[in-house]
Design a protein around this motif. Sequence first.
Motif, PDB file in Angstrom:
ATOM      1  N   PRO A 182     -17.698  -9.213 -38.676  1.00 54.54           N
ATOM      2  CA  PRO A 182     -18.375 -10.137 -39.474  1.00 54.54           C
ATOM      3  C   PRO A 182     -17.310 -11.361 -40.135  1.00 54.54           C
ATOM      4  N   ALA A 183     -16.557 -10.775 -40.923  1.00 55.50           N
ATOM      5  CA  ALA A 183     -15.437 -11.471 -41.790  1.00 55.50           C
ATOM      6  C   ALA A 183     -14.723 -12.469 -40.644  1.00 55.50           C
ATOM      7  N   HIS A 184     -14.604 -12.144 -39.452  1.00 59.72           N
ATOM      8  CA  HIS A 184     -13.868 -12.920 -38.548  1.00 59.72           C
ATOM      9  C   HIS A 184     -14.551 -14.089 -38.244  1.00 59.72           C
ATOM     10  N   PHE A 185     -15.963 -14.119 -37.956  1.00 61.85           N
ATOM     11  CA  PHE A 185     -17.078 -15.033 -37.945  1.00 61.85           C
ATOM     12  C   PHE A 185     -17.146 -15.802 -39.325  1.00 61.85           C
ATOM     13  N   GLU A 186     -17.311 -15.097 -40.212  1.00 56.25           N
ATOM     14  CA  GLU A 186     -17.375 -15.999 -41.480  1.00 56.25           C
ATOM     15  C   GLU A 186     -16.336 -17.070 -41.761  1.00 56.25           C
ATOM     16  N   ARG A 187     -15.312 -16.757 -41.129  1.00 59.68           N
ATOM     17  CA  ARG A 187     -13.896 -17.533 -41.364  1.00 59.68           C
ATOM     18  C   ARG A 187     -13.950 -18.797 -40.532  1.00 59.68           C
ATOM     19  N   VAL A 188     -14.676 -18.822 -39.496  1.00 60.97           N
ATOM     20  CA  VAL A 188     -14.641 -19.886 -38.431  1.00 60.97           C
ATOM     21  C   VAL A 188     -16.145 -20.397 -38.474  1.00 60.97           C
ATOM     22  N   LYS A 189     -17.061 -20.103 -39.461  1.00 59.78           N
ATOM     23  CA  LYS A 189     -18.357 -20.891 -39.484  1.00 59.78           C
ATOM     24  C   LYS A 189     -18.002 -22.438 -39.453  1.00 59.78           C
ATOM     25  N   GLY A 190     -18.896 -22.934 -38.567  1.00 59.62           N
ATOM     26  CA  GLY A 190     -18.775 -24.574 -38.517  1.00 59.62           C
ATOM     27  C   GLY A 190     -17.962 -24.886 -37.477  1.00 59.62           C
ATOM     28  N   GLN A 191     -17.354 -24.003 -36.797  1.00 59.90           N
ATOM     29  CA  GLN A 191     -16.493 -24.466 -35.734  1.00 59.90           C
ATOM     30  C   GLN A 191     -17.276 -23.831 -34.254  1.00 59.90           C
ATOM     31  N   LYS A 192     -16.388 -24.196 -33.174  1.00 55.75           N
ATOM     32  CA  LYS A 192     -16.911 -23.925 -31.849  1.00 55.75           C
ATOM     33  C   LYS A 192     -16.145 -22.424 -31.588  1.00 55.75           C
ATOM     34  N   ILE A 229     -25.197 -13.517 -35.614  1.00 56.77           N
ATOM     35  CA  ILE A 229     -24.913 -14.734 -35.711  1.00 56.77           C
ATOM     36  C   ILE A 229     -25.765 -15.777 -35.168  1.00 56.77           C
ATOM     37  N   SER A 230     -25.631 -16.959 -35.328  1.00 56.72           N
ATOM     38  CA  SER A 230     -26.458 -17.952 -34.817  1.00 56.72           C
ATOM     39  C   SER A 230     -25.532 -19.054 -34.230  1.00 56.72           C
ATOM     40  N   VAL A 231     -25.604 -19.229 -33.078  1.00 57.23           N
ATOM     41  CA  VAL A 231     -24.727 -20.355 -32.455  1.00 57.23           C
ATOM     42  C   VAL A 231     -25.752 -21.622 -31.731  1.00 57.23           C
ATOM     43  N   ASP A 232     -25.208 -22.649 -32.132  1.00 61.96           N
ATOM     44  CA  ASP A 232     -26.036 -23.936 -31.635  1.00 61.96           C
ATOM     45  C   ASP A 232     -25.339 -24.260 -30.355  1.00 61.96           C
ATOM     46  N   VAL A 233     -25.941 -23.999 -29.296  1.00 57.75           N
ATOM     47  CA  VAL A 233     -25.179 -24.652 -27.906  1.00 57.75           C
ATOM     48  C   VAL A 233     -25.826 -26.080 -27.673  1.00 57.75           C
ATOM     49  N   GLU A 234     -24.994 -26.848 -27.494  1.00 62.02           N
ATOM     50  CA  GLU A 234     -25.378 -28.333 -27.202  1.00 62.02           C
ATOM     51  C   GLU A 234     -26.220 -28.259 -25.750  1.00 62.02           C
ATOM     52  N   GLY A 235     -27.473 -29.190 -26.050  1.00 63.63           N
ATOM     53  CA  GLY A 235     -28.332 -29.048 -24.966  1.00 63.63           C
ATOM     54  C   GLY A 235     -29.087 -28.014 -24.633  1.00 63.63           C
ATOM     55  N   ALA A 236     -29.040 -26.868 -25.416  1.00 61.80           N
ATOM     56  CA  ALA A 236     -29.856 -25.611 -25.273  1.00 61.80           C
ATOM     57  C   ALA A 236     -30.636 -25.147 -26.382  1.00 61.80           C
ATOM     58  N   GLY A 237     -30.119 -25.498 -27.702  1.00 63.73           N
ATOM     59  CA  GLY A 237     -30.664 -25.074 -28.947  1.00 63.73           C
ATOM     60  C   GLY A 237     -29.965 -24.044 -29.562  1.00 63.73           C
ATOM     61  N   SER A 238     -30.547 -23.182 -30.415  1.00 71.92           N
ATOM     62  CA  SER A 238     -29.951 -22.325 -31.306  1.00 71.92           C
ATOM     63  C   SER A 238     -30.290 -20.996 -30.792  1.00 71.92           C
ATOM     64  N   PHE A 239     -29.139 -20.149 -30.638  1.00 71.89           N
ATOM     65  CA  PHE A 239     -29.365 -18.706 -30.442  1.00 71.89           C
ATOM     66  C   PHE A 239     -28.958 -17.685 -31.492  1.00 71.89           C
ATOM     67  N   ARG A 240     -29.825 -16.791 -31.709  1.00 79.70           N
ATOM     68  CA  ARG A 240     -29.445 -15.706 -32.749  1.00 79.70           C
ATOM     69  C   ARG A 240     -28.803 -14.622 -31.721  1.00 79.70           C
ATOM     70  N   ILE A 241     -27.821 -14.093 -31.933  1.00 80.37           N
ATOM     71  CA  ILE A 241     -27.491 -13.074 -31.210  1.00 80.37           C
ATOM     72  C   ILE A 241     -26.575 -12.029 -32.036  1.00 80.37           C
TER      73      ILE A 241
END
Length: 161
Positions: A96-106, A135-147
């Motif tokens: 989780p800490a790895h994901f937190e560090r790159v929040k807002g990035q692709k 985590i939640s990821v916004d995929v362009e053209g496909a919406g938001s996904f909670r994984i």
Amino acid sequence: MESKNLKQTVEERALAALDPIVAAEGLELVDLEFVREREGWVLRLFIDKPGGRVGLDECSQVSRAVDPVLDVEDFIPHEYSLEVSSPGVNRPLSKPAHFERVKGQKIKVKTFGPLGEPPRKNFTGTLTEVAADAISVDVEGAGSFRIAFKDIAKAHLEFEF
């Protein structure tokens, strides 16, 4: 022992044994893998430090620190090579800490099985949220996904040049 089971066992035991050793050196064990390559088996450690920029000195330092532990623990039943390196620009994300560090990035996420509608296993998009279990990821053209973290097989930062 089946090689998949061996791979998993070696990775789990290596992580448990080496994580505290790497931390004692003032560095972070970001990820590790035990893989069979053309030259034979390789135990590859990916290390990082606050602020990034891991160099050859840190890799050598960690190699010297973990080598005796691997010899004493002796849980790898055959010959292998030890490699220590930086996670690079497309750094793996596993905690989780790895994901937190790159929040807002692709980022790019591959799941163990299909998720969402229509079902898919690969998600590339902007990391928008990091919760305790997902985590939640916004995929362009496909919406938001909670994984959920438990569904993530592999994830890494998708470096954009």
